[in-house]
Each structure stands twice: as C-alpha cells, then as structure tokens.
Write an enzyme that holds these catalytic residues in place. Sequence first.
Site, PDB file in Angstrom:
ATOM      1  N   ILE A  29      21.347  24.510  34.572  1.00  0.00           N
ATOM      2  CA  ILE A  29      21.578  23.826  35.729  1.00  0.00           C
ATOM      3  C   ILE A  29      22.677  24.794  36.723  1.00  0.00           C
ATOM      4  CG2 ILE A  29      23.747  22.486  35.159  1.00  0.00           C
ATOM      5  CD1 ILE A  29      22.067  20.115  36.352  1.00  0.00           C
TER       6      ILE A  29
ATOM      7  N   HIS B 124      22.382  25.336  21.201  1.00  0.00           N
ATOM      8  CA  HIS B 124      21.555  26.081  22.184  1.00  0.00           C
ATOM      9  C   HIS B 124      21.661  27.437  22.484  1.00  0.00           C
ATOM     10  CE1 HIS B 124      25.311  24.833  24.032  1.00  0.00           C
ATOM     11  NE2 HIS B 124      24.993  25.802  25.187  1.00  0.00           N
TER      12      HIS B 124
ATOM     13  N   ASN C  37      27.127  30.450  22.422  1.00  0.00           N
ATOM     14  CA  ASN C  37      28.568  30.024  22.282  1.00  0.00           C
ATOM     15  C   ASN C  37      29.065  29.028  21.262  1.00  0.00           C
ATOM     16  OD1 ASN C  37      28.865  31.718  24.655  1.00  0.00           O
ATOM     17  ND2 ASN C  37      28.405  30.087  25.834  1.00  0.00           N
TER      18      ASN C  37
ATOM     19  N   GLY D 160      33.791  29.164  25.120  1.00  0.00           N
ATOM     20  CA  GLY D 160      33.219  28.531  26.121  1.00  0.00           C
ATOM     21  C   GLY D 160      32.163  27.386  25.959  1.00  0.00           C
ATOM     22  N   GLN D 161      31.878  26.937  24.672  1.00  0.00           N
ATOM     23  CA  GLN D 161      31.105  25.880  24.302  1.00  0.00           C
ATOM     24  C   GLN D 161      31.471  24.801  24.881  1.00  0.00           C
ATOM     25  OE1 GLN D 161      29.867  25.350  20.404  1.00  0.00           O
ATOM     26  NE2 GLN D 161      28.085  23.865  20.970  1.00  0.00           N
TER      27      GLN D 161
END
Length: 116
Positions: free
Chosen positions: A31, A102, A89, A95-96
């Site tokens: 997104i 994923h 990540n 920064g997950q």
Amino acid sequence: MGETIFSKIIRKEIPAEIVFENDKVLAFKDIHPQAPVHVLIIPKITEIETTKDINSTKHSALLGSLYDAANKIAKDYGISETGFRLVLNCGADAGQEVYHLHMHLLGGRKMNWPPG
Ligand code: 5GP
C-alpha cells in the site's frame, strides 16, 4: 493466533491489488510502495509471525513456494534479468510492522546498499 491485517486480505475482507495467488501463497501490491515494483508475498497460513518462527521440518515446502512466487512475479514484471531485492524484516529493529511472515519484492529501480 496470528490475526493481522494480512489475515483480512487473505480472506478478501479488505481489498488489495492481488498479483498472484495459489493454495499456499498470496501476493499483493504494498500500500506504500518503496519502488516501482513493491509486492508483498505471504503464506496463507498465519502461524509464522516472523522469520524466527520458521521451522525447516514444517515449512520448507512453503518457503519454496514463496520463492517460486517471487521468481514468477519478478518475471511477470520484467525485472528478473535487471535485478530485484527480496527483504524479510524480522522484529522491531528491522522495522517489522505486520507480524505475519512476508517477503517484500522490490524492483524497477537501482537499489542502494547498505539499506537504511
Ligand atoms: P514490514 O514493515 O512489517 O516488513 O512491512 C509491512 C508492509 O505492509 C509495509 O510495507 C506496509 O506498507 C504494508 N501494509 C500494511 N498494511 C497494508 C494493507 O492494508 N495493505 C497493503 N497492501 N499493504 C499494507
């Protein structure tokens, strides 16, 4: 266990721009794209929150399916030969944000190294 925004995308309860799907894997456009091509490739099972949860006995076939999907999507976007980056990540310092495993597939521009 493992209910996230991605669970809703898998169940088609919220929209996403899906670029690939089979029985094990779903791939959709991020997104907030960080490159001309930015696709998230996820397993449909929710039990793997981070890479730390990967177990080679249980998940090796599934991991192969994630990489098969990444290679197919890179070909479909025409970036297989020019190059692309796969990012997973793991945890806060990486920064997950979403705790559903994923793989980010990034491409369509020259990448920097080291990453930020
Ligand atoms: P992380 O930081 O956890 O590795 O990456 C999560 C990614 O999911 C981010 O790049 C973020 O833009 C993307 N993302 C978060 N929520 C949504 C959503 O509802 N739809 C889509 N398509 N991507 C999302």
